[in-house]
Design a protein around this motif. Structure first.
Motif, PDB file in Angstrom:
ATOM      1  N   THR A 165       0.838  -1.192   0.000  1.00  0.00           N
ATOM      2  CA  THR A 165       0.000   0.000   0.000  1.00  0.00           C
ATOM      3  C   THR A 165       0.878   1.248   0.000  1.00  0.00           C
ATOM      4  OG1 THR A 165      -1.780  -1.131   1.168  1.00  0.00           O
ATOM      5  CG2 THR A 165      -1.732   1.278   1.295  1.00  0.00           C
ATOM      6  N   THR A 166       0.566   2.181  -0.895  1.00  0.00           N
ATOM      7  CA  THR A 166       1.384   3.389  -1.063  1.00  0.00           C
ATOM      8  C   THR A 166       0.494   4.622  -1.036  1.00  0.00           C
ATOM      9  OG1 THR A 166       2.967   2.161  -2.436  1.00  0.00           O
ATOM     10  CG2 THR A 166       3.063   4.558  -2.524  1.00  0.00           C
ATOM     11  N   LEU A 167       0.908   5.605  -0.265  1.00  0.00           N
ATOM     12  CA  LEU A 167       0.226   6.897  -0.205  1.00  0.00           C
ATOM     13  C   LEU A 167       1.178   7.952  -0.746  1.00  0.00           C
ATOM     14  CD1 LEU A 167      -2.182   8.664   0.750  1.00  0.00           C
ATOM     15  CD2 LEU A 167      -0.987   8.881   2.952  1.00  0.00           C
ATOM     16  N   SER A 168       0.708   8.752  -1.700  1.00  0.00           N
ATOM     17  CA  SER A 168       1.591   9.754  -2.304  1.00  0.00           C
ATOM     18  C   SER A 168       0.820  11.046  -2.539  1.00  0.00           C
ATOM     19  CB  SER A 168       2.174   9.246  -3.627  1.00  0.00           C
ATOM     20  OG  SER A 168       1.151   8.994  -4.568  1.00  0.00           O
ATOM     21  N   THR A 169       1.576  12.124  -2.589  1.00  0.00           N
ATOM     22  CA  THR A 169       1.019  13.435  -2.919  1.00  0.00           C
ATOM     23  C   THR A 169       1.922  14.091  -3.945  1.00  0.00           C
ATOM     24  OG1 THR A 169       0.375  15.607  -2.054  1.00  0.00           O
ATOM     25  CG2 THR A 169       2.224  14.501  -0.980  1.00  0.00           C
ATOM     26  N   SER A 170       1.330  14.803  -4.891  1.00  0.00           N
ATOM     27  CA  SER A 170       2.099  15.490  -5.929  1.00  0.00           C
ATOM     28  C   SER A 170       1.626  16.930  -6.017  1.00  0.00           C
ATOM     29  CB  SER A 170       1.929  14.795  -7.284  1.00  0.00           C
ATOM     30  OG  SER A 170       0.565  14.735  -7.657  1.00  0.00           O
ATOM     31  N   ASN A 171       2.580  17.838  -6.228  1.00  0.00           N
ATOM     32  CA  ASN A 171       2.264  19.260  -6.278  1.00  0.00           C
ATOM     33  C   ASN A 171       3.064  19.930  -7.389  1.00  0.00           C
ATOM     34  OD1 ASN A 171       0.640  19.887  -3.589  1.00  0.00           O
ATOM     35  ND2 ASN A 171       2.260  18.432  -3.075  1.00  0.00           N
ATOM     36  N   TYR A 172       2.448  20.906  -8.034  1.00  0.00           N
ATOM     37  CA  TYR A 172       3.086  21.632  -9.133  1.00  0.00           C
ATOM     38  C   TYR A 172       2.714  23.102  -9.031  1.00  0.00           C
ATOM     39  CZ  TYR A 172       2.885  23.857 -13.748  1.00  0.00           C
ATOM     40  OH  TYR A 172       2.974  24.754 -14.776  1.00  0.00           O
ATOM     41  N   TYR A 173       3.708  23.973  -9.296  1.00  0.00           N
ATOM     42  CA  TYR A 173       3.487  25.423  -9.347  1.00  0.00           C
ATOM     43  C   TYR A 173       4.205  25.953 -10.578  1.00  0.00           C
ATOM     44  CZ  TYR A 173       2.210  24.605  -4.500  1.00  0.00           C
ATOM     45  OH  TYR A 173       1.618  24.110  -3.368  1.00  0.00           O
ATOM     46  N   GLY A 174       3.497  26.782 -11.367  1.00  0.00           N
ATOM     47  CA  GLY A 174       4.094  27.254 -12.598  1.00  0.00           C
ATOM     48  C   GLY A 174       3.688  28.666 -12.953  1.00  0.00           C
ATOM     49  N   SER A 175       4.101  29.072 -14.137  1.00  0.00           N
ATOM     50  CA  SER A 175       3.804  30.418 -14.639  1.00  0.00           C
ATOM     51  C   SER A 175       2.302  30.638 -14.757  1.00  0.00           C
ATOM     52  CB  SER A 175       4.461  30.613 -16.009  1.00  0.00           C
ATOM     53  OG  SER A 175       5.858  30.474 -15.933  1.00  0.00           O
ATOM     54  N   TYR A 176       1.911  31.920 -14.760  1.00  0.00           N
ATOM     55  CA  TYR A 176       0.523  32.363 -14.941  1.00  0.00           C
ATOM     56  C   TYR A 176      -0.380  31.886 -13.804  1.00  0.00           C
ATOM     57  CZ  TYR A 176       2.854  32.410 -19.429  1.00  0.00           C
ATOM     58  OH  TYR A 176       3.780  32.564 -20.414  1.00  0.00           O
ATOM     59  N   GLY A 177       0.190  31.800 -12.613  1.00  0.00           N
ATOM     60  CA  GLY A 177      -0.594  31.419 -11.442  1.00  0.00           C
ATOM     61  C   GLY A 177      -1.124  29.999 -11.489  1.00  0.00           C
ATOM     62  N   SER A 178      -0.424  29.115 -12.203  1.00  0.00           N
ATOM     63  CA  SER A 178      -0.899  27.735 -12.351  1.00  0.00           C
ATOM     64  C   SER A 178      -0.406  26.865 -11.201  1.00  0.00           C
ATOM     65  CB  SER A 178      -0.397  27.147 -13.680  1.00  0.00           C
ATOM     66  OG  SER A 178      -0.834  27.920 -14.779  1.00  0.00           O
ATOM     67  N   TRP A 179      -1.269  26.018 -10.716  1.00  0.00           N
ATOM     68  CA  TRP A 179      -0.872  25.043  -9.709  1.00  0.00           C
ATOM     69  C   TRP A 179      -1.772  23.816  -9.785  1.00  0.00           C
ATOM     70  CZ3 TRP A 179      -4.457  23.583  -6.027  1.00  0.00           C
ATOM     71  CH2 TRP A 179      -5.523  24.452  -5.794  1.00  0.00           C
ATOM     72  N   ARG A 180      -1.219  22.726  -9.332  1.00  0.00           N
ATOM     73  CA  ARG A 180      -1.958  21.463  -9.263  1.00  0.00           C
ATOM     74  C   ARG A 180      -1.537  20.715  -8.010  1.00  0.00           C
ATOM     75  NH1 ARG A 180      -0.841  16.361  -9.686  1.00  0.00           N
ATOM     76  NH2 ARG A 180      -2.457  14.848 -10.310  1.00  0.00           N
ATOM     77  N   SER A 181      -2.508  20.117  -7.320  1.00  0.00           N
ATOM     78  CA  SER A 181      -2.227  19.327  -6.127  1.00  0.00           C
ATOM     79  C   SER A 181      -3.051  18.061  -6.181  1.00  0.00           C
ATOM     80  CB  SER A 181      -2.553  20.123  -4.863  1.00  0.00           C
ATOM     81  OG  SER A 181      -2.208  19.393  -3.711  1.00  0.00           O
TER      82      SER A 181
END
Length: 703
Positions: A165-181
């Motif tokens: 069993t694996t628990l993971s989190t990914s996050n991204y921050y970029g130009s033009y106020g872009s982000w993903r979580s």
């Protein structure tokens, strides 16, 4: 290192995934039966197939759009519109290039569930890259065996839970106020493969951006869940659930002069507050059973709902001057469902080993479509960008019933024959409930039926090299939108609009070189009755058949691992797509078909160890693209460069991956995509200049 490409579905069903290690055949899985150990070697595919794996698609990438990682597929033109109200722009060997929104002419599946409706319209906004195991792209004659509007097939398979069993989190921050979580939980009970064991994979993510252009902000929430149970040692059951919610502003297209003066602008979007909301949920269930050692049975059923509301920038005076105008607000609700059942039998004894697969596919969609004015008029004042009076109300029903059969014969030790046929039947039923003076009854019915055969011969020269030739016939019916209006302005469906029919011939070769693969394909597709725009007046777009077209070209691909941690990829496509007959005032024989680049090239080189520092770079080239049938407007060609680097740290059960990247390194000003045949000359959707992104993935294994 990750598994490289290639593989092809042996049967017609869309739920196929073939995996291969770098030069070593292992875990050859064809996920169409309950016997996953029966798979295909990468070299057995008698057609053009590419496979990208999830870990490669996520390597130092934001995990937001499919366009981030599929540029290494020859024949596939995938472009980010920088407009999340309109989805990506996809075409395969030129099929789908005329689509002004969504995806057209390409069959798309996720875990066996079609993202393509019976009339051939597709969407890919529900794909969460953090849960993808593989993406298989099939081009050429055997695509036709998937049914209507199958100029190519994109089959997406999501991860299956495994121990530990694996628990993971990914996050991204970029130009033009872009982000993903995003967050992902994956695992299995017991060993995961024994009777009674459960496996599960759950992902959820949120993406937000201010947008590169004015009025292009967007928010998107995704959830993907997959739960499997091994009923006994011969059968399994898999439940999948997917949902997406999007709220996006629509910046619209620009004229050439507007693009050149300021690519960020959206001059009409603010005035009408152009925007789109989407809400979709779907549920699927797959049962697989190995009935005997030589017989497999599988059944997949699904159901879903998609709601869309879109505000356009059509001027109020255009809507007011004709009662036939459908308004500037689209309000659309779709309910869809289907079932695909198949049986596979293998005869391994005797002088000619052979396998047969027979099945039937049934799909249906009910659409409630309304159109409203995008303004409110009161006391001599216009309030723009608000839902006004009703201008369109109809109920559309589409369904198909497609039986199919495919067989594979081992004629000699080195010669294999694959052949198949599908009988595709599509029905349309439209009921117009907005009948007023000046706007007649547009109700009507239509149906289309076509035999779709395909065959291929493959000759194995050595264990690492083969050649093949294949032929097939496909067809593409009009969508319900294309049938809706006649080009003579009269009421009723456009019954003169016929399906387009295509015949494709392909020859190719594949060769394994060390821990890599080289593939080449030459193809020609001749199409009769190509569907194109006839006119666009008063908000109504009508369509016509354009006679004959021809697509012919060359595809080369090379994917190579060397010196343990180095990897290079190369994909080149030369595609000549032209009209072969005159059709109306704008289409002349010899004109290039719009939306299709003649030349495209992708090349990458990366240092990719299992842990520690890694880095890579990629170059993308796309030649000039015509924007309309008359070839009077075009987007110039461009070359972009991207670089990335990161560090993977592994300690006990922890993994930390931190990365950064820069795209369009040399700040090239270019058009990322075109709106084909846009009636006001607003063809161009600009791409961003130099832009940056950083990201981090943190995971823990429960052992």
């Amino acid at each position: 290192m990750k598994k490289i490409l290639v593989g092809m579905p042996l049967i017609l069903a869309p739920a196929t995934a073939v995996q291969a290690a770098n030069g070593v055949e292992k875990e050859q899985t064809m996920v169409v039966t309950a016997a996953p150990d029966r798979g295909l070697s990468p070299l057995t595919a008698p057609g053009a197939v590419s496979v990208d794996y999830g870990d490669d698609l996520r390597q130092a990438r934001p995990q937001v759009n499919l366009s981030e990682g599929l540029s290494d597929v020859p024949g596939l033109q995938i472009q980010n519109r920088q407009n999340y109200a309109q989805d990506l722009q996809l075409s395969l060997r030129g099929f789908g290039s005329r689509s002004t929104f969504g995806v057209r002419g390409i069959r798309i599946y996720q875990d066996g569930i079609p993202s393509t409706m019976p009339d051939g319209q597709s969407q890919i906004s529900n794909v969460d890259l953090s849960s993808v195991e593989s993406i298989e792209v099939l081009r050429g004659p055997f695509s036709a065996l998937y049914g209507n509007a199958s100029g190519g097939v994109i089959n997406i398979t999501t991860e299956r839970g495994r121990q530990p069993t694996t628990l993971s989190t990914s996050n991204y921050y970029g130009s033009y106020g872009s982000w993903r979580s995003g967050v992902r939980l994956s695992g299995a009970t017991g060993e995961g493969d024994a009777p009674g064991d459960l496996n599960y994979d759950l992902t959820t993510s949120r993406f937000s951006t201010h947008g590169f252009r004015d009025h292009s902000s967007a928010h998107r929430d995704l959830t993907n869940a997959k739960l499997g149970v091994n009923i006994d040692d011969r059968s399994s059951l898999t439940l999948s659930f997917n949902s997406v919610n999007i709220k996006a502003n629509d910046p619209g297209g620009l004229t050439r002069e507007e693009w050149r003066s300021d690519p960020h602008q959206a001059p009409r979007a603010e005035q009408y507050n152009t925007r789109k909301t989407v809400s979709q949920s779907q549920l699927g269930l797959r049962y697989q059973r190995a009935v005997t050692d030589n017989d497999d049975f599988s059944m997949t059923a699904w159901a879903g709902m998609r709601e869309t509301v879109q505000y356009q920038s059509i001027p109020y005076f255009v809507q007011q001057r004709s009662r036939q105008h459908a308004g500037g607000v689209i309000d659309l609700t779709r309910h869809y469902q289907g079932i695909d059942t198949r049986w596979t039998h293998r005869m391994t004894e005797g002088p000619l080993p052979v396998s047969f697969t027979a099945g039937i596919d049934y799909e249906t969609m009910t659409e409630q479509r309304r159109g409203y004015e995008n303004f409110i008029y009161s006391n001599g004042h216009y309030t723009l960008g608000e839902k006004g009076d009703l201008r369109r109300k109809e109920r559309n029903l589409m369904w198909n019933v497609d039986p199919y059969l495919q067989t594979s014969w081992q004629l000699t030790e080195r010669l294999t024959l694959d052949a198949g046929v599908r009988y595709s039947s599509i029905w349309f039923d439209s009921n117009d409930h907005y009948v007023v003076p000046g706007n007649g009854d547009d109700s009507g019915e239509a149906s289309y039926h076509k035999w779709l055969p395909a065959a291929a011969l493959k000759y194995t020269l050595t264990d690492a090299w083969n050649v093949y030739t294949s032929v097939g016939r496909g067809y593409e019916t009009p969508t319900i939108n294309e049938l809706s209006y006649r080009n003579d302005g009269q009421s009723g469906l456009n019954f003169k609009l016929k399906p387009s029919t295509s015949n494709t011939v392909e020859v190719g070769s594949k060769m394994r070189v060390g821990n890599g693969l080289i593939s080449a394909a030459l193809f020609e597709t001749n199409t009769s009755d190509e569907i194109v725009v006839a006119s666009s007046n008063n908000g109504r777009t009508s369509y016509q058949n354009a006679g004959k077209t021809r697509r012919r070209g060359v595809e080369l691909a090379w994917d190579q691992q060397f010196m343990d941690s180095w990897r290079t990829k190369l994909a080149w496509t030369l595609l000549d797509a032209t009209y072969r007959e005159d059709a109306g005032a704008n289409i002349k024989s010899g004109n290039r078909m719009p939306g299709i680049a003649r030349n495209s090239l992708y090349a990458s080189l990366g240092w990719l160890p299992e842990q520690g520092w890694y880095a890579g770079g990629e170059v993308r080239y796309l030649s000039r693209i015509q924007a309309n049938d008359a070839n009077s407007a075009s987007a110039p060609g461009y070359t972009t460069v991207g670089l990335n680097t990161g560090y993977k740290f592994v300690k006990d059960n922890w993994l930390l991956d931190v990365w950064g990247r820069v795209d369009n390194l040399f700040d090239r000003d270019y058009v990322g995509s075109v709106i084909v045949n846009e009636s006001n000359g607003r063809y161009f959707e600009p791409a961003p200049g130099r832009n940056y992104g950083v990201g981090m993935t943190l995971s823990y294994r429960f052992e």
